[in-house]
Motif scaffolding. Structure first.
Motif, PDB file in Angstrom:
ATOM      1  N   LYS A   1       5.125 -43.388 -54.900  1.00  0.00           N
ATOM      2  CA  LYS A   1       4.495 -44.134 -53.806  1.00  0.00           C
ATOM      3  C   LYS A   1       3.016 -43.763 -53.705  1.00  0.00           C
ATOM      4  O   LYS A   1       2.657 -42.602 -53.763  1.00  0.00           O
ATOM      5  CB  LYS A   1       5.206 -43.819 -52.488  1.00  0.00           C
ATOM      6  N   ASP A   2       2.167 -44.797 -53.547  1.00  0.00           N
ATOM      7  CA  ASP A   2       0.731 -44.547 -53.450  1.00  0.00           C
ATOM      8  C   ASP A   2       0.396 -43.835 -52.149  1.00  0.00           C
ATOM      9  O   ASP A   2       0.988 -44.095 -51.095  1.00  0.00           O
ATOM     10  CB  ASP A   2      -0.039 -45.866 -53.528  1.00  0.00           C
ATOM     11  N   ALA A   3      -0.590 -42.956 -52.219  1.00  0.00           N
ATOM     12  CA  ALA A   3      -1.021 -42.225 -51.028  1.00  0.00           C
ATOM     13  C   ALA A   3      -1.833 -43.152 -50.122  1.00  0.00           C
ATOM     14  O   ALA A   3      -2.557 -44.031 -50.583  1.00  0.00           O
ATOM     15  CB  ALA A   3      -1.852 -41.022 -51.427  1.00  0.00           C
ATOM     16  N   SER A   4      -1.721 -42.960 -48.817  1.00  0.00           N
ATOM     17  CA  SER A   4      -2.489 -43.739 -47.841  1.00  0.00           C
ATOM     18  C   SER A   4      -3.925 -43.212 -47.806  1.00  0.00           C
ATOM     19  O   SER A   4      -4.206 -42.093 -48.264  1.00  0.00           O
ATOM     20  CB  SER A   4      -1.868 -43.607 -46.455  1.00  0.00           C
ATOM     21  N   PRO A   5      -4.867 -43.983 -47.225  1.00  0.00           N
ATOM     22  CA  PRO A   5      -6.250 -43.496 -47.105  1.00  0.00           C
ATOM     23  C   PRO A   5      -6.339 -42.151 -46.384  1.00  0.00           C
ATOM     24  O   PRO A   5      -7.132 -41.289 -46.773  1.00  0.00           O
ATOM     25  CB  PRO A   5      -6.938 -44.613 -46.314  1.00  0.00           C
ATOM     26  N   ASP A   6      -5.549 -41.971 -45.326  1.00  0.00           N
ATOM     27  CA  ASP A   6      -5.574 -40.700 -44.595  1.00  0.00           C
ATOM     28  C   ASP A   6      -5.076 -39.551 -45.465  1.00  0.00           C
ATOM     29  O   ASP A   6      -5.614 -38.437 -45.412  1.00  0.00           O
ATOM     30  CB  ASP A   6      -4.730 -40.792 -43.323  1.00  0.00           C
ATOM     31  N   GLN A   7      -4.045 -39.825 -46.261  1.00  0.00           N
ATOM     32  CA  GLN A   7      -3.519 -38.786 -47.155  1.00  0.00           C
ATOM     33  C   GLN A   7      -4.533 -38.428 -48.233  1.00  0.00           C
ATOM     34  O   GLN A   7      -4.713 -37.257 -48.567  1.00  0.00           O
ATOM     35  CB  GLN A   7      -2.208 -39.271 -47.779  1.00  0.00           C
ATOM     36  N   LEU A   8      -5.201 -39.440 -48.769  1.00  0.00           N
ATOM     37  CA  LEU A   8      -6.224 -39.192 -49.789  1.00  0.00           C
ATOM     38  C   LEU A   8      -7.371 -38.373 -49.204  1.00  0.00           C
ATOM     39  O   LEU A   8      -7.909 -37.483 -49.865  1.00  0.00           O
ATOM     40  CB  LEU A   8      -6.754 -40.524 -50.336  1.00  0.00           C
ATOM     41  N   LYS A   9      -7.722 -38.659 -47.960  1.00  0.00           N
ATOM     42  CA  LYS A   9      -8.783 -37.902 -47.302  1.00  0.00           C
ATOM     43  C   LYS A   9      -8.382 -36.436 -47.142  1.00  0.00           C
ATOM     44  O   LYS A   9      -9.187 -35.533 -47.408  1.00  0.00           O
ATOM     45  CB  LYS A   9      -9.109 -38.509 -45.935  1.00  0.00           C
ATOM     46  N   GLU A  10      -7.148 -36.211 -46.737  1.00  0.00           N
ATOM     47  CA  GLU A  10      -6.669 -34.835 -46.565  1.00  0.00           C
ATOM     48  C   GLU A  10      -6.652 -34.088 -47.894  1.00  0.00           C
ATOM     49  O   GLU A  10      -7.020 -32.911 -47.969  1.00  0.00           O
ATOM     50  CB  GLU A  10      -5.276 -34.835 -45.930  1.00  0.00           C
ATOM     51  N   ILE A  11      -6.226 -34.775 -48.951  1.00  0.00           N
ATOM     52  CA  ILE A  11      -6.224 -34.165 -50.287  1.00  0.00           C
ATOM     53  C   ILE A  11      -7.645 -33.804 -50.697  1.00  0.00           C
ATOM     54  O   ILE A  11      -7.908 -32.720 -51.236  1.00  0.00           O
ATOM     55  CB  ILE A  11      -5.578 -35.126 -51.316  1.00  0.00           C
ATOM     56  N   ALA A  12      -8.585 -34.735 -50.431  1.00  0.00           N
ATOM     57  CA  ALA A  12      -9.989 -34.502 -50.781  1.00  0.00           C
ATOM     58  C   ALA A  12     -10.554 -33.304 -50.020  1.00  0.00           C
ATOM     59  O   ALA A  12     -11.238 -32.453 -50.599  1.00  0.00           O
ATOM     60  CB  ALA A  12     -10.810 -35.753 -50.488  1.00  0.00           C
ATOM     61  N   ILE A  13     -10.258 -33.226 -48.722  1.00  0.00           N
ATOM     62  CA  ILE A  13     -10.761 -32.115 -47.909  1.00  0.00           C
ATOM     63  C   ILE A  13     -10.240 -30.780 -48.425  1.00  0.00           C
ATOM     64  O   ILE A  13     -10.994 -29.802 -48.557  1.00  0.00           O
ATOM     65  CB  ILE A  13     -10.356 -32.310 -46.429  1.00  0.00           C
ATOM     66  N   LYS A  14      -8.942 -30.719 -48.725  1.00  0.00           N
ATOM     67  CA  LYS A  14      -8.346 -29.477 -49.230  1.00  0.00           C
ATOM     68  C   LYS A  14      -8.995 -29.056 -50.548  1.00  0.00           C
ATOM     69  O   LYS A  14      -9.281 -27.883 -50.765  1.00  0.00           O
ATOM     70  CB  LYS A  14      -6.833 -29.658 -49.402  1.00  0.00           C
ATOM     71  N   TYR A  15      -9.235 -30.030 -51.414  1.00  0.00           N
ATOM     72  CA  TYR A  15      -9.863 -29.711 -52.710  1.00  0.00           C
ATOM     73  C   TYR A  15     -11.286 -29.197 -52.498  1.00  0.00           C
ATOM     74  O   TYR A  15     -11.691 -28.198 -53.099  1.00  0.00           O
ATOM     75  CB  TYR A  15      -9.878 -30.938 -53.620  1.00  0.00           C
TER      76      TYR A  15
END
Length: 206
Positions: free
Chosen positions: A1-15
């Protein structure tokens, strides 16, 4: 399942926070935190701070940090930046001219397709409002013939173009990075909202 924009943002912040010295962090910062419809200034400043500390000699981050600070000064409740512009008929306009009035400042161009689609609805929408806002339509086109193509859409209010595109003073003051962008300014000349959609901004008009 594709990640939502909010999920992608959280992944980006963690990285970013885990790898502030990585060039990838700068890419993620711009793609998932800055170039989005509703940027979270606090999150952006935190990420920029981490990258700046890890890469202190990176000039682009210093410039980005300055832009973010300027952007944060355009948030809800902030005093709207003053301006001094001249409309198509030669009349000068300043922020103080709109005291005790609701003002919409809209930014667009003849080549901005979404803007061209939206402005066709603005006249009828405004005519149906009980309290009609003033409108300042700032056009980023560089030539008068292109500017005149916007005038054919009969937008109510003043039509402005300094014929300087992204280098226009008012464009820089309001930190315009994408088109269209709409600002709603209240009767006390404070910013009520910044939106990239006419439908979103008109919902906030009282």
């Amino acid at each position: 399942k594709d990640a939502s924009p909010d999920q992608l943002k959280e992944i980006a912040i963690k990285y970013i926070m885990a790898n502030p010295d990585s060039i990838t962090s700068i890419y993620l910062l711009k793609k998932y935190l800055i170039n989005v419809d509703s940027p979270d200034i606090d999150q952006i400043q935190k990420a920029v701070g981490a990258i700046a500390e890890a890469q202190p000699l990176l000039a682009s981050i210093k410039n980005l940090s300055d832009d973010i600070q300027a952007y944060s000064n355009l948030g809800k409740g902030k005093k709207a930046p003053d301006f001094n512009v001249t409309d198509y008929q030669g009349k000068k306009h300043q922020l103080s001219d709109y005291k005790d009035k609701q003002l919409i400042i809209m930014f667009g161009a003849s080549w901005a397709e979404v803007y061209r689609e939206e402005i066709r609805n603005i006249k009828s929408d405004v005519e149906g409002m009980q309290e009609k806002p003033e409108i300042l339509n700032v056009v980023l086109d560089l030539t008068r013939p292109l500017f005149r193509t916007i005038l054919r859409d009969s937008i109510p209010g003043a039509n402005i173009s300094e014929l300087r595109g992204w280098e226009s003073d008012i464009v820089k003051s309001y930190q315009i990075k994408k088109l269209p962008t709409y600002f709603l300014i209240d009767k006390n000349q404070q910013i009520v909202a910044r939106e990239d959609s006419w439908n979103n901004i008109k919902e906030k008009i009282k």
